[in-house]
Design a protein around this motif. Structure first.
Motif, PDB file in Angstrom:
ATOM      1  N   ILE A  38       0.834  -1.200   0.000  1.00  0.00           N
ATOM      2  CA  ILE A  38       0.000   0.000   0.000  1.00  0.00           C
ATOM      3  C   ILE A  38       0.868   1.249   0.000  1.00  0.00           C
ATOM      4  N   ASN A  39       0.492   2.205  -0.827  1.00  0.00           N
ATOM      5  CA  ASN A  39       1.198   3.493  -0.918  1.00  0.00           C
ATOM      6  C   ASN A  39       1.303   4.103   0.483  1.00  0.00           C
ATOM      7  N   PRO A  40       2.521   4.426   0.953  1.00  0.00           N
ATOM      8  CA  PRO A  40       2.651   4.982   2.310  1.00  0.00           C
ATOM      9  C   PRO A  40       1.961   6.322   2.496  1.00  0.00           C
ATOM     10  N   GLU A  41       1.595   6.999   1.395  1.00  0.00           N
ATOM     11  CA  GLU A  41       0.890   8.273   1.499  1.00  0.00           C
ATOM     12  C   GLU A  41      -0.626   8.104   1.532  1.00  0.00           C
ATOM     13  N   ALA A  42      -1.110   6.890   1.248  1.00  0.00           N
ATOM     14  CA  ALA A  42      -2.556   6.675   1.145  1.00  0.00           C
ATOM     15  C   ALA A  42      -3.214   6.805   2.509  1.00  0.00           C
ATOM     16  N   GLN A  43      -4.268   7.611   2.575  1.00  0.00           N
ATOM     17  CA  GLN A  43      -4.955   7.830   3.843  1.00  0.00           C
ATOM     18  C   GLN A  43      -6.442   8.092   3.602  1.00  0.00           C
ATOM     19  N   TRP A  44      -7.226   7.839   4.634  1.00  0.00           N
ATOM     20  CA  TRP A  44      -8.641   8.150   4.596  1.00  0.00           C
ATOM     21  C   TRP A  44      -8.837   9.640   4.860  1.00  0.00           C
ATOM     22  N   SER A  45     -10.031  10.109   4.608  1.00  0.00           N
ATOM     23  CA  SER A  45     -10.310  11.544   4.738  1.00  0.00           C
ATOM     24  C   SER A  45     -10.185  12.037   6.169  1.00  0.00           C
ATOM     25  N   ASP A  46     -10.248  11.117   7.145  1.00  0.00           N
ATOM     26  CA  ASP A  46     -10.065  11.537   8.538  1.00  0.00           C
ATOM     27  C   ASP A  46      -8.599  11.538   8.958  1.00  0.00           C
ATOM     28  N   GLY A  47      -7.684  11.294   8.011  1.00  0.00           N
ATOM     29  CA  GLY A  47      -6.264  11.314   8.287  1.00  0.00           C
ATOM     30  C   GLY A  47      -5.679   9.977   8.687  1.00  0.00           C
ATOM     31  N   GLU A  48      -6.534   8.971   8.931  1.00  0.00           N
ATOM     32  CA  GLU A  48      -6.037   7.641   9.282  1.00  0.00           C
ATOM     33  C   GLU A  48      -5.469   6.952   8.036  1.00  0.00           C
ATOM     34  N   PRO A  49      -4.369   6.197   8.181  1.00  0.00           N
ATOM     35  CA  PRO A  49      -3.776   5.542   7.008  1.00  0.00           C
ATOM     36  C   PRO A  49      -4.669   4.430   6.469  1.00  0.00           C
ATOM     37  N   ILE A  50      -4.608   4.215   5.167  1.00  0.00           N
ATOM     38  CA  ILE A  50      -5.251   3.048   4.555  1.00  0.00           C
ATOM     39  C   ILE A  50      -4.297   1.882   4.768  1.00  0.00           C
ATOM     40  N   THR A  51      -4.779   0.818   5.382  1.00  0.00           N
ATOM     41  CA  THR A  51      -3.913  -0.259   5.835  1.00  0.00           C
ATOM     42  C   THR A  51      -4.334  -1.621   5.286  1.00  0.00           C
ATOM     43  N   GLY A  52      -3.480  -2.599   5.585  1.00  0.00           N
ATOM     44  CA  GLY A  52      -3.807  -3.966   5.214  1.00  0.00           C
ATOM     45  C   GLY A  52      -5.072  -4.454   5.874  1.00  0.00           C
ATOM     46  N   GLU A  53      -5.390  -3.929   7.073  1.00  0.00           N
ATOM     47  CA  GLU A  53      -6.615  -4.330   7.758  1.00  0.00           C
ATOM     48  C   GLU A  53      -7.856  -3.917   6.978  1.00  0.00           C
ATOM     49  N   ASP A  54      -7.745  -2.864   6.175  1.00  0.00           N
ATOM     50  CA  ASP A  54      -8.877  -2.465   5.340  1.00  0.00           C
ATOM     51  C   ASP A  54      -9.145  -3.510   4.258  1.00  0.00           C
ATOM     52  N   PHE A  55      -8.078  -4.089   3.701  1.00  0.00           N
ATOM     53  CA  PHE A  55      -8.231  -5.182   2.743  1.00  0.00           C
ATOM     54  C   PHE A  55      -8.849  -6.401   3.436  1.00  0.00           C
ATOM     55  N   VAL A  56      -8.365  -6.711   4.643  1.00  0.00           N
ATOM     56  CA  VAL A  56      -8.885  -7.862   5.382  1.00  0.00           C
ATOM     57  C   VAL A  56     -10.382  -7.691   5.631  1.00  0.00           C
ATOM     58  N   TYR A  57     -10.770  -6.531   6.147  1.00  0.00           N
ATOM     59  CA  TYR A  57     -12.179  -6.282   6.446  1.00  0.00           C
ATOM     60  C   TYR A  57     -13.038  -6.421   5.186  1.00  0.00           C
TER      61      TYR A  57
END
Length: 560
Positions: free
Chosen positions: A120-139
């Protein structure tokens, strides 16, 4: 003056209630609270797009989100995907999005299991500032694999395990290899935020919209029956939108939409080619650019319920196919804009390398109808209708109410069927009911609707594999609404989906196409052209993406 791109002429789900003309004329009177124009933003920083349909919900993995306009107006602009359809060397292909650092690492073990590692791109983040993570793929992956009322589990049902070894990595292990692995977390689906949804009722939380975003836009408001408004996501790491606001105004009356475009109250339309729309295009629309593209992923077809009388008989399905004059239907519906070719496959031009033209055998031939029906034990009754064991060959044809083009097609089909000895009644339903209850529950005999390829990957399995028949045992997930169970087809379709050898994929796809044409689970009619109309004031790369629609790069648009 009108700029008009003619169809290129290569071979080869939309619903809503009607809206009134006065509504379209009142666009500029809307306040920002109504999802309309913001008087505090200059006219060159906001745009209004006429949307002919409103999605039923915004829970994108559920069956209620089958309407493609939900993806156009909300999902694609606001949620991240692993792969996107982009043009490469003149053709549309799946390429890694800016959510990833590049191509995932793919490995196939000796036993055939396939492991996909997403970085995952280290700059990728949600609009609330939280990073987009591997857990998002898992969920996301587990919600689709294990959930009920899921639109389509193709590919996700193969997931053996999915994990996040670190914050910026997701690892998916499939039970068997698949050449269609790029469709995971792409195409019909996007990645969802685990940190927001994992402790919530996802369906309830998302159905009426959501305030999170991992794309260039976020949803400012969804006023049901009126509009959806997008504004830039300030925390997006990629290219930022140039416009300050985009409003999709729901104008489902074609005449009203054209009038709004002519008057400048909307700056873009993506109209289904209704009869009055095509008349307007042929006549020309001042100060408007018009692009008509037949290389679409939109397949209009008759979908036959193979489990319902009288179509539980193969002979009847074949006879019905020979009762229809498809070229006459295509000419009547699309002749004004130069579209004349009949679709001979359930694969669209987006995937035509995998297609054959086996349905070309089904031409209108009343002598073949007579032989097929009489050989199957049918005889004509006093009204000239085929009858067997005291039951006449009567059935319903169903589409969404209010669609002029499809209603005309039904009238033509009704006359042709009657001449061939079939009694066909028109029984249309509200668009919201068609894909939420009627088709999944099998409450139809013949359906008329469009299926849309959302990735340049062959996927007849989702429509014709036997395990994709929605029912109690799978929580009514799957879109094999025809209840087709074609001997020998499941294995071929599974190979098409899973093999990593493209030559084998083409060979097996061709073999599956042959079986499908012989079984007649439905009848392809035509490839519905894509039409996008924009005011001359709109600048930027305005181009129809056959998989993602005309608004796939909305962040690049500007307005003079």
């Amino acid at each position: 003056m009108t700029s008009f791109t003619r169809p290129r002429g290569r071979r080869r789900l939309r619903t809503a209630a009607a809206a009134g003309l006065a509504f379209a004329l009142g666009l500029t009177a809307c306040s920002t609270g109504d999802g309309g124009l913001d008087q505090n933003i200059s006219d060159d920083e906001q745009i209004v797009i006429g949307a002919e349909q409103e999605p039923d919900c915004a829970d994108w993995i559920a069956t209620c989100a089958a309407n493609i306009w939900g993806s156009y107006t909300m999902r694609i602009p606001t949620l991240p995907r692993a792969f996107e359809s982009r043009k490469t060397d003149g053709s549309w292909e799946l390429v890694p999005s800016d959510l990833l650092t590049g191509e995932p690492r793919v490995a196939i073990a000796e036993g055939g299991k396939q492991t996909i590692t997403y970085r995952i791109n280290p700059e990728a983040q949600w609009s609330d500032g939280e990073p987009i993570t591997g857990e998002d793929f898992v969920y996301t992956g587990l919600q689709i694999r294990d959930g009920d009322d899921i639109f389509d589990k193709s590919g996700y049902s193969l997931i053996e395990s999915i994990g996040a070894p670190n914050e910026r990595t997701a690892v998916v292990t499939l039970k068997t290899s698949t050449g269609s692995w790029k469709k995971l977390f792409s195409g019909d689906y996007s990645v969802l935020p685990s940190h927001i949804l994992k402790s919530e009722d996802r369906a309830e939380m998302m159905k009426d919209g959501y305030d999170f975003s991992g794309g260039p836009w976020r949803i400012e408001s969804w006023v049901k029956g009126v509009s959806v408004t997008l504004v830039p996501n300030d925390n997006y790491w990629g290219e930022k939108p140039k416009l300050k606001k985009v409003t999709f105004q729901f104008i489902t009356d074609t005449a009203a939409a054209f009038l709004a475009l002519k008057s400048g109250q909307v700056q873009a339309l993506f109209p289904t080619p209704q009869l009055d729309a095509m008349s307007q295009i042929k006549a020309g629309v001042p100060n408007t650019n018009i692009d008509v593209d037949t290389d679409s992923g939109n397949l209009e077809a008759l979908w036959i319920n193979n489990a319902a009388f009288p179509f539980d008989s193969l002979a009847v399905r074949q006879a019905f196919a020979h009762s229809i004059d498809r070229p006459a239907i295509v000419e009547r519906l699309y002749g004004q804009i130069g579209v004349e070719q009949v679709q001979q496959s359930f694969l669209t031009p987006l995937n035509d390398i995998y297609a054959r033209e086996d349905f070309s055998r089904y031409t209108r031939d009343l002598e073949k109808v007579e032989k097929l029906m009489t050989d199957d034990g049918w005889r004509r009754n006093e009204e000239g209708i085929w009858e067997k064991n005291g039951k006449p060959a009567e059935f319903r044809i169903t589409t969404q109410s209010g669609n002029q083009r499809r209603e005309l097609a039904e009238q033509i089909l009704q006359k042709q069927a009657s001449e061939a000895g079939f009694s066909m009644k028109i029984a249309n339903v509200a668009g919201a009911d068609l894909f939420s209850s009627v088709a999944p529950k099998g409450d139809f005999e013949v359906g008329l609707w469009t299926i849309i390829d959302t990735v340049p990957e062959p996927d007849l399995g989702s429509s014709f594999r036997s395990d994709a028949i929605p029912g109690d045992d799978n929580g009514f997930s799957g879109i094999n609404f025809t209840r087709a169970n074609i001997p020998g087809a499941d294995g071929l379709l599974n190979t098409v989906a899973r093999t990593t050898d493209d030559k084998e994929r083409i060979t097996k796809s061709h073999a599956a196409e042959k079986l499908i044409a012989e079984a007649v689970p439905g009848i392809p009619i035509d490839t519905v052209p894509n039409i996008v109309m924009t005011s001359n004031r709109v600048n930027g790369q305005v181009e129809i993406n056959p998989a993602e629609g005309p608004f796939w790069n909305l962040e690049e648009w500007t307005l003079d």
